[in-house]
Design a protein around this motif. Structure first.
Motif, PDB file in Angstrom:
ATOM      1  N   VAL A  76       0.821  -1.213   0.000  1.00 44.76           N
ATOM      2  CA  VAL A  76       0.000   0.000   0.000  1.00 44.76           C
ATOM      3  C   VAL A  76       0.852   1.258   0.000  1.00 44.76           C
ATOM      4  CG1 VAL A  76      -1.809   1.268   1.225  1.00 44.76           C
ATOM      5  CG2 VAL A  76      -1.779  -1.239   1.312  1.00 44.76           C
ATOM      6  N   VAL A  77       0.438   2.232  -0.796  1.00 43.69           N
ATOM      7  CA  VAL A  77       0.997   3.584  -0.732  1.00 43.69           C
ATOM      8  C   VAL A  77      -0.158   4.557  -0.605  1.00 43.69           C
ATOM      9  CG1 VAL A  77       2.209   5.419  -1.973  1.00 43.69           C
ATOM     10  CG2 VAL A  77       3.075   3.075  -2.083  1.00 43.69           C
ATOM     11  N   HIS A  78      -0.207   5.314   0.500  1.00 33.76           N
ATOM     12  CA  HIS A  78      -1.193   6.384   0.679  1.00 33.76           C
ATOM     13  C   HIS A  78      -0.480   7.723   0.499  1.00 33.76           C
ATOM     14  CE1 HIS A  78      -4.890   4.460   1.737  1.00 33.76           C
ATOM     15  NE2 HIS A  78      -4.349   3.756   2.707  1.00 33.76           N
ATOM     16  N   ILE A 137       8.953   1.755  -3.082  1.00 36.08           N
ATOM     17  CA  ILE A 137       9.908   0.651  -2.957  1.00 36.08           C
ATOM     18  C   ILE A 137       9.551  -0.227  -1.759  1.00 36.08           C
ATOM     19  CG2 ILE A 137      12.330   0.078  -2.477  1.00 36.08           C
ATOM     20  CD1 ILE A 137      13.121   2.564  -4.080  1.00 36.08           C
ATOM     21  N   VAL A 138       9.143   0.393  -0.656  1.00 37.14           N
ATOM     22  CA  VAL A 138       8.719  -0.372   0.528  1.00 37.14           C
ATOM     23  C   VAL A 138       7.499  -1.229   0.202  1.00 37.14           C
ATOM     24  CG1 VAL A 138       7.719  -0.202   2.838  1.00 37.14           C
ATOM     25  CG2 VAL A 138       9.708   1.191   2.239  1.00 37.14           C
ATOM     26  N   ALA A 139       6.523  -0.653  -0.490  1.00 39.11           N
ATOM     27  CA  ALA A 139       5.306  -1.389  -0.835  1.00 39.11           C
ATOM     28  C   ALA A 139       5.610  -2.602  -1.705  1.00 39.11           C
ATOM     29  CB  ALA A 139       4.324  -0.467  -1.554  1.00 39.11           C
ATOM     30  N   MET A 140       6.668  -2.529  -2.508  1.00 37.37           N
ATOM     31  CA  MET A 140       7.031  -3.617  -3.399  1.00 37.37           C
ATOM     32  C   MET A 140       8.034  -4.581  -2.778  1.00 37.37           C
ATOM     33  SD  MET A 140       7.324  -1.708  -7.130  1.00 37.37           S
ATOM     34  CE  MET A 140       8.848  -0.880  -6.688  1.00 37.37           C
ATOM     35  N   SER A 141       8.490  -4.296  -1.556  1.00 37.24           N
ATOM     36  CA  SER A 141       9.636  -5.018  -0.996  1.00 37.24           C
ATOM     37  C   SER A 141       9.312  -6.406  -0.451  1.00 37.24           C
ATOM     38  CB  SER A 141      10.263  -4.180   0.135  1.00 37.24           C
ATOM     39  OG  SER A 141       9.380  -4.098   1.250  1.00 37.24           O
ATOM     40  N   ALA A 144       4.327  -8.479  -2.721  1.00 35.90           N
ATOM     41  CA  ALA A 144       2.861  -8.464  -2.636  1.00 35.90           C
ATOM     42  C   ALA A 144       2.253  -8.806  -3.993  1.00 35.90           C
ATOM     43  CB  ALA A 144       2.382  -7.093  -2.176  1.00 35.90           C
ATOM     44  N   LYS A 145       1.093  -9.445  -3.955  1.00 34.82           N
ATOM     45  CA  LYS A 145       0.377  -9.760  -5.192  1.00 34.82           C
ATOM     46  C   LYS A 145      -0.495  -8.589  -5.644  1.00 34.82           C
ATOM     47  CE  LYS A 145       0.166 -14.767  -4.447  1.00 34.82           C
ATOM     48  NZ  LYS A 145      -0.728 -15.930  -4.233  1.00 34.82           N
ATOM     49  N   ILE A 146      -0.897  -7.763  -4.683  1.00 31.87           N
ATOM     50  CA  ILE A 146      -1.711  -6.585  -5.000  1.00 31.87           C
ATOM     51  C   ILE A 146      -1.000  -5.340  -4.483  1.00 31.87           C
ATOM     52  CG2 ILE A 146      -3.861  -5.349  -4.519  1.00 31.87           C
ATOM     53  CD1 ILE A 146      -5.293  -7.966  -4.274  1.00 31.87           C
ATOM     54  N   LEU A 147      -0.907  -4.323  -5.335  1.00 26.17           N
ATOM     55  CA  LEU A 147      -0.456  -3.010  -4.891  1.00 26.17           C
ATOM     56  C   LEU A 147      -1.641  -2.059  -4.964  1.00 26.17           C
ATOM     57  CD1 LEU A 147       3.052  -2.392  -6.552  1.00 26.17           C
ATOM     58  CD2 LEU A 147       2.547  -3.171  -4.237  1.00 26.17           C
ATOM     59  N   ILE A 148      -1.873  -1.318  -3.906  1.00 29.43           N
ATOM     60  CA  ILE A 148      -2.912  -0.292  -3.881  1.00 29.43           C
ATOM     61  C   ILE A 148      -2.208   1.043  -3.690  1.00 29.43           C
ATOM     62  CG2 ILE A 148      -4.922   0.588  -2.639  1.00 29.43           C
ATOM     63  CD1 ILE A 148      -5.701  -2.258  -2.007  1.00 29.43           C
ATOM     64  N   LEU A 149      -2.231   1.851  -4.732  1.00 27.60           N
ATOM     65  CA  LEU A 149      -1.422   3.065  -4.785  1.00 27.60           C
ATOM     66  C   LEU A 149      -2.323   4.297  -4.902  1.00 27.60           C
ATOM     67  CD1 LEU A 149       1.231   1.783  -7.391  1.00 27.60           C
ATOM     68  CD2 LEU A 149       1.253   1.513  -4.893  1.00 27.60           C
ATOM     69  N   ASP A 150      -2.390   5.059  -3.833  1.00 27.82           N
ATOM     70  CA  ASP A 150      -3.229   6.257  -3.782  1.00 27.82           C
ATOM     71  C   ASP A 150      -2.360   7.479  -4.056  1.00 27.82           C
ATOM     72  OD1 ASP A 150      -5.260   8.043  -3.355  1.00 27.82           O
ATOM     73  OD2 ASP A 150      -5.376   7.756  -1.192  1.00 27.82           O
ATOM     74  N   GLU A 151      -2.461   8.019  -5.259  1.00 29.92           N
ATOM     75  CA  GLU A 151      -1.690   9.201  -5.682  1.00 29.92           C
ATOM     76  C   GLU A 151      -0.181   9.035  -5.423  1.00 29.92           C
ATOM     77  OE1 GLU A 151      -2.927  11.651  -7.283  1.00 29.92           O
ATOM     78  OE2 GLU A 151      -5.076  11.533  -6.932  1.00 29.92           O
TER      79      GLU A 151
END
Length: 282
Positions: A76-78, A137-141, A144-151
């Motif tokens: 996740v990236v918020h 980079i942390v979210a992909m580290s 994960a099978k799903i990335l949820i990227l908010d802006e």
């Protein structure tokens, strides 16, 4: 991968009621004006807020049934979140190693080096672009099978945005993964996403494959007289202007061939969103 069915959330003066599906192997874009409901959808999908109705499934499981292992499969990236400014990347590496069983220390550090991120500098002294890069980079580290990227690209210059978009594209090359992403910069989504949802005032107003939207949608400009003579069967929205009308169609070629003298502009996500919101339904 992720499915929202008639998810409802009510606040004073605002309500969300939408359905959305993130398919395996897809990068799906979510586009809308500020306050349209994008962040509410993300928070609902992650269980960060309770919903008033509808259902949410991730990995074919209800939210309440997700295990700790399942949740590790979500990155996740918020846009409005981050890390303590007093941490360094070296500190963060230790924390992530203890948080995630699948944390890829070598891959994480390599990505940080490639992104020219200093390991021993406090995060509070990072530039906006460096902080955004680190969050992704942390979210992909942890694979994960799903990335949820908010802006994820908010506030970045062109070069920094391109770097982040390259990270996202490379991430999708490894196995069955999916990404749900929102961005104010619709041009980014046109080159990145497989499909796009347009949201306005808590409602999905259009869902379309990106290639179809860019190929088949168009903006037709007519005078008042030309509009009267126009075949309206494929006009989705019209907007009255001083000179006449601006019309949105999902059959661009029909009008190009039938009315070769009329001005037809290629549809973009921004233009389609604007006409869907401001335009009048026929």
């Amino acid at each position: 991968m992720l499915k929202l069915e008639n998810v409802q959330k009510r606040y004073d003066g605002y309500s969300l009621d939408c359905s959305l599906e993130l398919r395996t192997g897809y990068i799906t874009g979510l586009v809308g004006l500020n306050g349209a409901g994008k962040t509410t959808i993300f928070k609902s999908a992650l269980g960060l807020i309770s919903v008033d109705g509808g259902g949410i499934q991730i990995f074919n499981k209800e939210l309440k049934d997700l295990t700790a292992e399942d949740r590790e499969e979500i990155g996740v990236v918020h846009y409005d979140s981050g890390f303590s400014g007093y941490l360094t990347i070296s500190n963060l590496t230790v924390i992530l190693k203890n948080l995630y069983k699948k944390f890829d220390k070598e891959g994480f550090e390599q990505k940080c080096k490639e992104g020219n991120l200093p390991f021993n500098k406090m995060i509070k002294n990072f530039s906006t672009g460096m902080k955004a890069k680190l969050k992704l980079i942390v979210a992909m580290s942890h694979h994960a099978k799903i990335l949820i990227l908010d802006e994820p690209t908010a506030g970045l210059d062109v070069i920094a945005r391109d770097e982040l978009l390259d990270y996202i594209r490379s991430y999708m090359q490894e196995g069955d993964r999916s990404i749900l992403i929102s961005s104010h910069i619709s041009k980014d989504l046109e080159t990145l996403c497989d499909d796009v949802y347009l949201i306005d005032q808590g409602r999905i107003i259009l869902h379309e494959e990106t290639d179809v939207l860019l190929d088949r949608y168009g903006l037709l400009k007519t005078t008042n007289e030309q509009y009267k003579e126009l075949d309206h069967q494929h006009i989705i929205r019209r907007y009255k202007e001083a000179y006449g009308y601006r019309c949105l169609t999902d059959h661009k070629d029909f009008y190009v061939h039938k009315y070769p003298d009329l001005v037809m502009e290629k549809g973009t996500i921004d233009e389609v969103l604007t006409l869907m919101i401001r335009g009048e339904r026929l």
